[in-house]
Design an enzyme around this catalytic site. Structure first.
Site, PDB file in Angstrom:
ATOM      1  CG  ASP A   1      -1.800   1.245   1.271  1.00  0.00           C
ATOM      2  OD1 ASP A   1      -2.640   1.401   0.368  1.00  0.00           O
ATOM      3  OD2 ASP A   1      -1.633   2.054   2.201  1.00  0.00           O
TER       4      ASP A   1
ATOM      5  CB  CYS B   1     -16.878  -9.252   8.854  1.00  0.00           C
ATOM      6  SG  CYS B   1     -16.871  -7.443   8.785  1.00  0.00           S
TER       7      CYS B   1
ATOM      8  CB  CYS C   1     -14.863  -3.638  11.441  1.00  0.00           C
ATOM      9  SG  CYS C   1     -16.145  -4.371  10.378  1.00  0.00           S
TER      10      CYS C   1
ATOM     11  CG  ASP D   1      -1.538   3.524   5.727  1.00  0.00           C
ATOM     12  OD1 ASP D   1      -2.502   3.898   5.033  1.00  0.00           O
ATOM     13  OD2 ASP D   1      -0.764   4.317   6.307  1.00  0.00           O
TER      14      ASP D   1
ATOM     15  CB  CYS E   1     -13.831  -5.286   7.633  1.00  0.00           C
ATOM     16  SG  CYS E   1     -13.425  -6.319   9.079  1.00  0.00           S
TER      17      CYS E   1
ATOM     18  CB  CYS F   1     -17.040  -7.877  12.795  1.00  0.00           C
ATOM     19  SG  CYS F   1     -15.400  -7.415  12.185  1.00  0.00           S
TER      20      CYS F   1
ATOM     21  CD  GLU G   1      -4.948   0.543  -3.572  1.00  0.00           C
ATOM     22  OE1 GLU G   1      -6.186   0.512  -3.482  1.00  0.00           O
ATOM     23  OE2 GLU G   1      -4.243   1.310  -2.914  1.00  0.00           O
TER      24      GLU G   1
END
Length: 414
Positions: free
Chosen positions: A187, A326, A342, A351, A323, A344, A271
């Site tokens: 990333d 989940c 999150c 990052d 996430c 969950c 990316e």
């Protein structure tokens, strides 16, 4: 067998006589370019038709026989022909609307340079230039490929460099499967230059930022010098040295980093960032200083040379908001949220979570040694040949009138 190209760049250390010879060859190249451009304009104004490369090459032979331009015989013939080829290519780029109309070369604006397609050889830290002879170079690595051309250029500091274009062959066979444990997601960012899915963090070097104070001081000194004076020329060279140091530091950092990553991992996942758009924001100075595009460019060709895998994830993939526990998407995540929780209960570093999601998405496109590629639970797959249904912010990219039905279908899945 697939044919690839590699460029070797070495610094030249010519003597005073050899330096003058190189400047003469660069001047001959500039003269032929300007002469060819003037001839094309003249013929087009008289007949409404242009000249081709073959026609100008025949005129060049006659030009060298004239008394006032007989000095062109002392320059390598292929260098002069290459100048006409470059002019013809410039015209083709103009007609295809890829570039502007060719302009005349100025001795002040145009850096001394020339190109020779053949007869350039390298041996024992020396390079052979036709009509000049053997010149000493700082050869940092052996040239073990067939040389297909050489470009000679003098930078703003007055140093000459040679760029040797070489070709080599590699077997055109599928890449070997990657070990899942040796696949990493990367990333890229500005707070940290790179965050790996294994937890490794690489701090941003910020070479331009660190040299900004000295750069400003030298620029002020240059602005106070009288135009055309020797002191102004000295100040210009000092400014060029500051820029060159920043450039060399950045290139050294990127080359060492990319080479280490390619040698350490079997597969790399990154990316597809919109760098052109990022360079137009208020963070443009930091984006350009990081040179993220150059990082990707080096990874692309170095993975080919080392027979490694490189997976480029779509820019609309919600790597930061997704996430990894989940599969839900945090639609309220902002750029200032470096850590988020999150629904969950999972706590994510922004990052690191993005790097792990990039790795999981990239492994779907990399052949692995053990079993099939992993899949993400809770994410609706997109059929091949169709566009993504969500952008990087976790929101739809379709128009509002066509998104209602898709949102109703996705609500129960997410």
């Amino acid at each position: 067998m697939a044919v690839y190209r590699k460029v070797y760049r070495f610094r030249i250390e010519p003597t005073q006589a050899q330096s003058e010879a190189l400047l003469g060859m660069a001047g001959a190249r500039r003269f032929v370019w300007n002469w060819g451009l003037a001839r094309r304009k003249e013929v087009y104004a008289a007949t409404g038709k242009g000249l081709t490369y073959n026609q100008q090459a025949a005129e060049l032979t006659a030009l060298k026989k004239q008394l006032e331009t007989a000095w062109l015989k002392d320059v390598d013939s292929q260098l002069l022909q290459q100048a006409l080829k470059d002019l013809d290519r410039a015209y083709q780029a103009f007609f295809s609307k890829q570039a502007g109309f060719p302009r005349f070369k100025s001795k002040k604006r145009d850096a001394p340079r020339f190109r020779i397609p053949q007869r350039v050889r390298v041996k024992e830290s020396e390079v052979y230039i036709p009509k000049v002879g053997w010149i000493r170079i700082r050869q940092s690595q052996p040239v073990d490929c067939s040389i297909k051309g050489a470009t000679f250029k003098r930078d703003a500091e007055g140093q000459w460099y040679v760029s040797l274009t070489a070709e080599f062959e590699m077997p055109d066979v599928p890449l070997p499967p990657a070990n899942p444990e040796r696949v990493v997601g990367i990333d890229l960012g500005l707070k940290d230059f790179a965050v790996m899915s294994d937890g490794t963090r690489i701090a941003p070097p910020k070479f331009y930022r660190r040299g900004l104070s000295k750069l400003r001081r030298v620029q002020r000194q240059l602005s106070r010098k009288q135009k055309g004076s020797k002191n102004r020329d000295k100040a210009r060279k000092r400014l060029s040295r500051v820029h060159a140091k920043v450039r060399n530091q950045r290139q050294d950092f990127l080359h060492k980093l990319t080479t280490g990553l390619v040698q350490k991992y079997d597969g790399l996942c990154i990316e597809d960032l919109n760098l052109r758009g990022m360079a137009k924001t208020k963070l443009s100075k930091s984006v350009l200083d990081a040179a993220l595009g150059e990082f990707r460019r080096q990874l692309e060709y170095k993975t080919i040379w080392h027979c490694k895998h490189l997976a480029v994830i779509d820019r609309y993939f919600p790597s930061s908001r997704l996430c990894r526990e989940c599969g839900s998407i945090n639609a309220n995540l902002t750029l200032s949220d470096r850590v988020w929780i999150c629904e969950c209960g999972a706590v994510h570093d922004r990052d690191l979570n993005a790097a792990c999601n990039i790795k999981a998405e990239g492994m779907r496109h990399i052949p692995l040694v053990y079993g099939p590629s992993p899949s993400r639970e809770g994410i609706v797959p997109v059929a091949a040949g169709h566009t993504e249904t969500q952008n990087a912010w976790g929101e739809g990219v379709r128009p509002a009138h066509s998104r209602q039905s898709s949102l109703n279908q996705e609500s129960h899945v997410l």
